[in-house]
Write a protein that holds these residues in place. Structure first.
Motif, PDB file in Angstrom:
ATOM      1  N   GLY A 183      43.518  39.259  53.812  1.00  0.00           N
ATOM      2  CA  GLY A 183      43.729  37.995  53.127  1.00  0.00           C
ATOM      3  C   GLY A 183      42.846  37.869  51.905  1.00  0.00           C
ATOM      4  N   GLY A 184      42.667  36.666  51.499  1.00  0.00           N
ATOM      5  CA  GLY A 184      41.845  36.365  50.327  1.00  0.00           C
ATOM      6  C   GLY A 184      42.637  35.609  49.266  1.00  0.00           C
ATOM      7  N   PRO A 185      43.335  36.318  48.347  1.00  0.00           N
ATOM      8  CA  PRO A 185      43.442  37.781  48.334  1.00  0.00           C
ATOM      9  C   PRO A 185      42.282  38.505  47.655  1.00  0.00           C
ATOM     10  CG  PRO A 185      44.840  36.852  46.624  1.00  0.00           C
ATOM     11  CD  PRO A 185      44.253  35.687  47.374  1.00  0.00           C
ATOM     12  N   ASP A 186      41.335  37.807  47.040  1.00  0.00           N
ATOM     13  CA  ASP A 186      40.263  38.497  46.313  1.00  0.00           C
ATOM     14  C   ASP A 186      39.133  38.956  47.234  1.00  0.00           C
ATOM     15  OD1 ASP A 186      41.177  38.639  43.651  1.00  0.00           O
ATOM     16  OD2 ASP A 186      40.701  36.534  43.315  1.00  0.00           O
ATOM     17  N   TRP A 187      39.490  39.446  48.411  1.00  0.00           N
ATOM     18  CA  TRP A 187      38.542  40.032  49.343  1.00  0.00           C
ATOM     19  C   TRP A 187      38.849  41.532  49.417  1.00  0.00           C
ATOM     20  CZ3 TRP A 187      36.617  36.808  53.996  1.00  0.00           C
ATOM     21  CH2 TRP A 187      36.469  35.459  53.633  1.00  0.00           C
ATOM     22  N   PHE A 213      46.917  39.127  57.841  1.00  0.00           N
ATOM     23  CA  PHE A 213      45.931  38.105  58.187  1.00  0.00           C
ATOM     24  C   PHE A 213      45.820  37.090  57.055  1.00  0.00           C
ATOM     25  CE2 PHE A 213      41.856  36.122  58.706  1.00  0.00           C
ATOM     26  CZ  PHE A 213      41.653  36.064  60.071  1.00  0.00           C
ATOM     27  N   SER A 214      45.983  35.793  57.361  1.00  0.00           N
ATOM     28  CA  SER A 214      45.838  34.708  56.406  1.00  0.00           C
ATOM     29  C   SER A 214      46.804  34.910  55.238  1.00  0.00           C
ATOM     30  CB  SER A 214      44.371  34.597  55.954  1.00  0.00           C
ATOM     31  OG  SER A 214      44.148  33.406  55.239  1.00  0.00           O
ATOM     32  N   TYR A 215      46.319  35.024  54.003  1.00  0.00           N
ATOM     33  CA  TYR A 215      47.224  35.300  52.873  1.00  0.00           C
ATOM     34  C   TYR A 215      47.997  36.595  53.128  1.00  0.00           C
ATOM     35  CZ  TYR A 215      48.783  35.837  48.006  1.00  0.00           C
ATOM     36  OH  TYR A 215      49.541  35.979  46.867  1.00  0.00           O
ATOM     37  N   GLY A 216      47.350  37.529  53.786  1.00  0.00           N
ATOM     38  CA  GLY A 216      48.037  38.768  54.151  1.00  0.00           C
ATOM     39  C   GLY A 216      49.192  38.534  55.099  1.00  0.00           C
ATOM     40  N   GLY A 217      49.130  37.441  55.880  1.00  0.00           N
ATOM     41  CA  GLY A 217      50.248  37.103  56.745  1.00  0.00           C
ATOM     42  C   GLY A 217      51.470  36.700  55.955  1.00  0.00           C
ATOM     43  N   LEU A 218      51.261  36.044  54.814  1.00  0.00           N
ATOM     44  CA  LEU A 218      52.376  35.705  53.933  1.00  0.00           C
ATOM     45  C   LEU A 218      52.961  36.969  53.312  1.00  0.00           C
ATOM     46  CD1 LEU A 218      50.859  32.582  52.121  1.00  0.00           C
ATOM     47  CD2 LEU A 218      52.324  32.628  54.152  1.00  0.00           C
ATOM     48  N   LEU A 219      52.085  37.883  52.906  1.00  0.00           N
ATOM     49  CA  LEU A 219      52.566  39.141  52.355  1.00  0.00           C
ATOM     50  C   LEU A 219      53.293  39.966  53.414  1.00  0.00           C
ATOM     51  CD1 LEU A 219      49.543  40.248  50.130  1.00  0.00           C
ATOM     52  CD2 LEU A 219      51.656  39.120  49.411  1.00  0.00           C
ATOM     53  N   LEU A 233      44.182  45.569  48.686  1.00  0.00           N
ATOM     54  CA  LEU A 233      45.270  45.273  47.767  1.00  0.00           C
ATOM     55  C   LEU A 233      44.857  45.567  46.322  1.00  0.00           C
ATOM     56  CD1 LEU A 233      46.379  41.834  49.266  1.00  0.00           C
ATOM     57  CD2 LEU A 233      47.542  44.037  49.562  1.00  0.00           C
ATOM     58  N   ARG A 234      45.826  45.726  45.451  1.00  0.00           N
ATOM     59  CA  ARG A 234      45.493  45.908  44.034  1.00  0.00           C
ATOM     60  C   ARG A 234      44.627  44.744  43.556  1.00  0.00           C
ATOM     61  NH1 ARG A 234      50.402  45.653  39.998  1.00  0.00           N
ATOM     62  NH2 ARG A 234      51.117  47.449  41.229  1.00  0.00           N
ATOM     63  N   GLY A 235      43.617  45.056  42.757  1.00  0.00           N
ATOM     64  CA  GLY A 235      42.710  44.028  42.276  1.00  0.00           C
ATOM     65  C   GLY A 235      41.645  43.629  43.273  1.00  0.00           C
ATOM     66  N   CYS A 236      41.615  44.295  44.427  1.00  0.00           N
ATOM     67  CA  CYS A 236      40.696  43.903  45.499  1.00  0.00           C
ATOM     68  C   CYS A 236      39.829  45.083  45.927  1.00  0.00           C
ATOM     69  CB  CYS A 236      41.475  43.396  46.710  1.00  0.00           C
ATOM     70  SG  CYS A 236      42.536  41.983  46.367  1.00  0.00           S
ATOM     71  N   GLY A 237      38.607  44.772  46.334  1.00  0.00           N
ATOM     72  CA  GLY A 237      37.728  45.796  46.865  1.00  0.00           C
ATOM     73  C   GLY A 237      37.555  46.954  45.913  1.00  0.00           C
ATOM     74  N   ARG A 238      37.835  48.161  46.425  1.00  0.00           N
ATOM     75  CA  ARG A 238      37.683  49.372  45.617  1.00  0.00           C
ATOM     76  C   ARG A 238      38.996  49.863  45.016  1.00  0.00           C
ATOM     77  NH1 ARG A 238      33.745  52.566  49.751  1.00  0.00           N
ATOM     78  NH2 ARG A 238      34.405  50.900  51.174  1.00  0.00           N
ATOM     79  N   SER A 239      40.072  49.090  45.194  1.00  0.00           N
ATOM     80  CA  SER A 239      41.342  49.448  44.559  1.00  0.00           C
ATOM     81  C   SER A 239      41.294  49.118  43.069  1.00  0.00           C
ATOM     82  CB  SER A 239      42.492  48.711  45.237  1.00  0.00           C
ATOM     83  OG  SER A 239      42.663  49.151  46.566  1.00  0.00           O
ATOM     84  N   THR A 240      42.318  49.553  42.352  1.00  0.00           N
ATOM     85  CA  THR A 240      42.369  49.362  40.908  1.00  0.00           C
ATOM     86  C   THR A 240      42.216  47.891  40.530  1.00  0.00           C
ATOM     87  OG1 THR A 240      43.762  51.314  40.573  1.00  0.00           O
ATOM     88  CG2 THR A 240      43.811  49.614  38.853  1.00  0.00           C
ATOM     89  N   CYS A 241      41.308  47.629  39.620  1.00  0.00           N
ATOM     90  CA  CYS A 241      41.093  46.290  39.068  1.00  0.00           C
ATOM     91  C   CYS A 241      41.284  46.353  37.556  1.00  0.00           C
ATOM     92  CB  CYS A 241      39.696  45.781  39.410  1.00  0.00           C
ATOM     93  SG  CYS A 241      39.405  45.487  41.163  1.00  0.00           S
ATOM     94  N   GLY A 242      41.162  45.204  36.908  1.00  0.00           N
ATOM     95  CA  GLY A 242      41.234  45.170  35.463  1.00  0.00           C
ATOM     96  C   GLY A 242      42.638  45.186  34.902  1.00  0.00           C
ATOM     97  N   LEU A 243      43.639  44.924  35.730  1.00  0.00           N
ATOM     98  CA  LEU A 243      45.012  44.867  35.255  1.00  0.00           C
ATOM     99  C   LEU A 243      45.269  43.541  34.552  1.00  0.00           C
ATOM    100  CD1 LEU A 243      46.746  46.214  38.496  1.00  0.00           C
ATOM    101  CD2 LEU A 243      46.267  47.513  36.409  1.00  0.00           C
TER     102      LEU A 243
END
Length: 285
Positions: free
Chosen positions: A35-39, A103-109, A62-72
């Motif tokens: 979830g988060g999604p910025d987690w 989980f949470s926002y991830g549940g919507l996804l 997810l993209r933009g999160c954690g160690r995945s690709t950011c800066g898009l």
């Protein structure tokens, strides 16, 4: 127990997801959407790690999160883009069908994934989330929620932070409302210190350009899909009211609900043993 790697899921723009995975075959894969999604995914590793050896756990950021690709660009952070990444991830890993836990926002996804590509989802766990939209009066007259959310509300009215530190401090301020058991709060705060927060998805959210992750007519469409569904929820959840879970079971008769007493939004932290038992029994059924 965990292997960690980066896997490319999109070439235009270039996106790589950081993925933690346990050993196991593609035929018993469990895709977990945080979830988060910025987690990132790390706050869900336990107690899910207890399933290692029986299931191949796949926990991407997810993209933009954690160690995945950011800066898009901001318009590259959308629910549909996230779903396309996850489908590409399954393709790369050779997983034709997976059990999916959101989980949470991830549940919507997770619901969006199941409705976008139902042939890729074997079973669906919607944890601390909701199939139905939240009514405006969902938490009316719940004084305990108001008390627990006071620090979070004060934070948002007074904060001058930005970027990942804003996301982190907001999560810390919301902790008393997200964890019901006072004894579980130290563990939760320790997990938050390990999360790699970002603020990529916050950019389109703040400008009002982030599309909703909620699917139209989700309950009727999920019911028609025939996908087995577990609704796993804490009775004291202060983000998604438990009443919506009970209403969902009347709309999706085949859905099974497990409601954990003494558990808030972070039910896996408040009641880890009962939470993972519910997950395991559903997956092994």
């Amino acid at each position: 127990m965990w292997t960690e790697t980066f896997l490319t899921t999109c070439v235009d723009p270039q996106v790589s997801l950081f993925v933690a995975q346990t050993a196991g075959g593609a035929d018993n894969a469990v895709l977990v959407i945080h979830g988060g999604p910025d987690w990132d995914h790390s706050y869900l590793r336990e107690p899910l790690g207890e399933l290692a050896g029986r299931h191949c756990l796949i926990l991407p950021d997810l993209r933009g999160c954690g160690r995945s690709t950011c800066g898009l660009a901001a318009d590259q952070y959308t629910p549909d883009a996230a779903i396309n990444d996850l489908i590409a991830l399954l393709d790369t890993l050779g997983v034709a069908r997976a059990d999916v836990l959101g989980f949470s926002y991830g549940g919507l996804l997770a619901q969006r994934l199941a409705l976008t590509a139902p042939h890729r989802v074997r079973r669906l766990i919607i944890a601390s989330s909701s199939v139905l939209p939240l009514p405006e009066n969902a938490f009316q007259d719940w004084a305990e929620r108001d008390r627990r959310r006071a620090a979070e509300m004060a934070f948002w009215s007074e904060n001058t932070l930005s970027g990942p530190e804003l996301t982190r401090q907001a999560a810390i301020a919301a902790a008393p409302a997200n964890v019901w058991q006072e004894s579980a709060l130290p563990d939760y705060l320790a997990r938050l210190r390990r999360v790699r927060f970002s603020a990529e998805w916050m950019r389109p959210w703040q400008t009002g350009s982030l599309p909703s992750a909620r699917c139209d007519n989700a309950a009727s469409r999920l019911a028609a899909s025939g996908i087995p569904i577990l609704l796993l929820h804490g009775r004291q959840d202060m983000t998604f009211p438990v009443a919506l879970v009970e209403q969902t079971t009347t709309l999706i008769p085949a859905a099974h609900a497990v409601i954990l007493d003494g558990a808030g939004h972070m039910a896996h932290i408040d009641q880890p043993a009962r939470w993972i038992t519910a997950v395991a029994e559903f997956l092994d059924n």
